[in-house]
Design a protein around this motif. Structure first.
Motif, PDB file in Angstrom:
ATOM      1  N   LEU A  32      -3.400  49.764  19.163  1.00  0.00           N
ATOM      2  CA  LEU A  32      -3.164  50.016  17.749  1.00  0.00           C
ATOM      3  C   LEU A  32      -1.918  50.870  17.536  1.00  0.00           C
ATOM      4  O   LEU A  32      -1.116  50.607  16.631  1.00  0.00           O
ATOM      5  CB  LEU A  32      -4.383  50.683  17.118  1.00  0.00           C
ATOM      6  CG  LEU A  32      -4.319  50.965  15.621  1.00  0.00           C
ATOM      7  CD1 LEU A  32      -4.167  49.670  14.839  1.00  0.00           C
ATOM      8  CD2 LEU A  32      -5.565  51.707  15.190  1.00  0.00           C
ATOM      9  N   LEU A  33      -1.714  51.872  18.365  1.00  0.00           N
ATOM     10  CA  LEU A  33      -0.538  52.730  18.251  1.00  0.00           C
ATOM     11  C   LEU A  33       0.742  51.927  18.431  1.00  0.00           C
ATOM     12  O   LEU A  33       1.680  52.022  17.620  1.00  0.00           O
ATOM     13  CB  LEU A  33      -0.599  53.860  19.284  1.00  0.00           C
ATOM     14  CG  LEU A  33       0.601  54.806  19.337  1.00  0.00           C
ATOM     15  CD1 LEU A  33       0.680  55.636  18.059  1.00  0.00           C
ATOM     16  CD2 LEU A  33       0.519  55.704  20.554  1.00  0.00           C
ATOM     17  N   PHE A  34       0.815  51.101  19.453  1.00  0.00           N
ATOM     18  CA  PHE A  34       2.019  50.308  19.684  1.00  0.00           C
ATOM     19  C   PHE A  34       2.187  49.231  18.621  1.00  0.00           C
ATOM     20  O   PHE A  34       3.310  48.894  18.236  1.00  0.00           O
ATOM     21  CB  PHE A  34       2.017  49.702  21.088  1.00  0.00           C
ATOM     22  CG  PHE A  34       2.222  50.730  22.155  1.00  0.00           C
ATOM     23  CD1 PHE A  34       3.368  51.502  22.189  1.00  0.00           C
ATOM     24  CD2 PHE A  34       1.255  50.953  23.125  1.00  0.00           C
ATOM     25  CE1 PHE A  34       3.563  52.463  23.173  1.00  0.00           C
ATOM     26  CE2 PHE A  34       1.439  51.904  24.099  1.00  0.00           C
ATOM     27  CZ  PHE A  34       2.586  52.660  24.128  1.00  0.00           C
ATOM     28  N   ARG A  35       1.095  48.707  18.124  1.00  0.00           N
ATOM     29  CA  ARG A  35       1.154  47.711  17.040  1.00  0.00           C
ATOM     30  C   ARG A  35       1.735  48.346  15.772  1.00  0.00           C
ATOM     31  O   ARG A  35       2.527  47.738  15.052  1.00  0.00           O
ATOM     32  CB  ARG A  35      -0.245  47.165  16.790  1.00  0.00           C
ATOM     33  CG  ARG A  35      -0.364  46.203  15.660  1.00  0.00           C
ATOM     34  CD  ARG A  35       0.358  44.894  15.991  1.00  0.00           C
ATOM     35  NE  ARG A  35       0.286  44.004  14.877  1.00  0.00           N
ATOM     36  CZ  ARG A  35       1.199  43.958  13.903  1.00  0.00           C
ATOM     37  NH1 ARG A  35       2.235  44.743  13.935  1.00  0.00           N
ATOM     38  NH2 ARG A  35       1.069  43.119  12.909  1.00  0.00           N
ATOM     39  N   ILE A  36       1.351  49.583  15.515  1.00  0.00           N
ATOM     40  CA  ILE A  36       1.876  50.286  14.341  1.00  0.00           C
ATOM     41  C   ILE A  36       3.362  50.601  14.525  1.00  0.00           C
ATOM     42  O   ILE A  36       4.151  50.454  13.585  1.00  0.00           O
ATOM     43  CB  ILE A  36       1.058  51.566  14.076  1.00  0.00           C
ATOM     44  CG1 ILE A  36      -0.311  51.173  13.517  1.00  0.00           C
ATOM     45  CG2 ILE A  36       1.774  52.500  13.120  1.00  0.00           C
ATOM     46  CD1 ILE A  36      -1.268  52.322  13.383  1.00  0.00           C
ATOM     47  N   ILE A  37       3.761  50.994  15.711  1.00  0.00           N
ATOM     48  CA  ILE A  37       5.185  51.270  15.964  1.00  0.00           C
ATOM     49  C   ILE A  37       6.014  50.002  15.770  1.00  0.00           C
ATOM     50  O   ILE A  37       7.087  50.034  15.167  1.00  0.00           O
ATOM     51  CB  ILE A  37       5.382  51.886  17.367  1.00  0.00           C
ATOM     52  CG1 ILE A  37       4.800  53.310  17.389  1.00  0.00           C
ATOM     53  CG2 ILE A  37       6.854  51.900  17.751  1.00  0.00           C
ATOM     54  CD1 ILE A  37       4.776  53.955  18.753  1.00  0.00           C
ATOM     55  N   VAL A  38       5.510  48.860  16.241  1.00  0.00           N
ATOM     56  CA  VAL A  38       6.203  47.584  16.021  1.00  0.00           C
ATOM     57  C   VAL A  38       6.278  47.281  14.531  1.00  0.00           C
ATOM     58  O   VAL A  38       7.309  46.833  14.024  1.00  0.00           O
ATOM     59  CB  VAL A  38       5.491  46.444  16.794  1.00  0.00           C
ATOM     60  CG1 VAL A  38       5.982  45.087  16.347  1.00  0.00           C
ATOM     61  CG2 VAL A  38       5.689  46.615  18.287  1.00  0.00           C
TER      62      VAL A  38
END
Length: 137
Positions: A32-38
């Protein structure tokens, strides 16, 4: 000397379940964290400074940052993903159209068909030369 043997029941099944659950939750949170950064970098409406603030917020206070981002901007994440997928599909479709319309390739296919017709005897040498000149310009 203590010769104790550790058996499987020394680590209870419930303990193994909780360990697997915490690992699963940790992996999901990272996803979720990396998805939000993307999503932050994919948003074309957000300014560069606002992107930098969101990324700093996500890196400095990650759990709170993810929670706030999902609450504040989570509704539009799906819309941006669909828009990005549509843009990729449109780019792919235009690439396919340009590749199919390649005039050099179409002329080569026509020449192959002409030579096959000549080999079968459906075209005379004179007709073949005229059609070939017409294709080559």
């Amino acid at each position: 000397m203590d010769l104790s043997v550790y058996l499987a029941y020394d680590y209870p099944v419930l303990g193994a379940f909780w360990t697997v659950m915490w690992i699963f939750l940790w992996v999901m949170w990272l996803f979720l964290l990396f998805r939000i950064i993307v999503d932050v970098f994919r948003d074309h409406e957000m300014s560069g400074w606002l992107k930098a603030v969101w990324v700093l917020f996500l890196l400095l206070i990650p759990f709170l940052g993810v929670l706030v981002y999902v609450i504040a901007r989570g509704k539009d994440m799906g819309k941006r993903e669909v828009q990005h997928a549509q843009e990729r599909q449109d780019a792919f479709n235009s690439y396919i159209r340009e590749t199919v319309k390649d005039p050099g390739r179409a002329g080569a296919d026509d020449l192959v068909r002409l030579s096959e017709l000549k080999a079968k005897g459906d075209l005379s040498e004179e007709e073949f030369q005229k059609a070939k000149q017409k294709l080559l310009g």
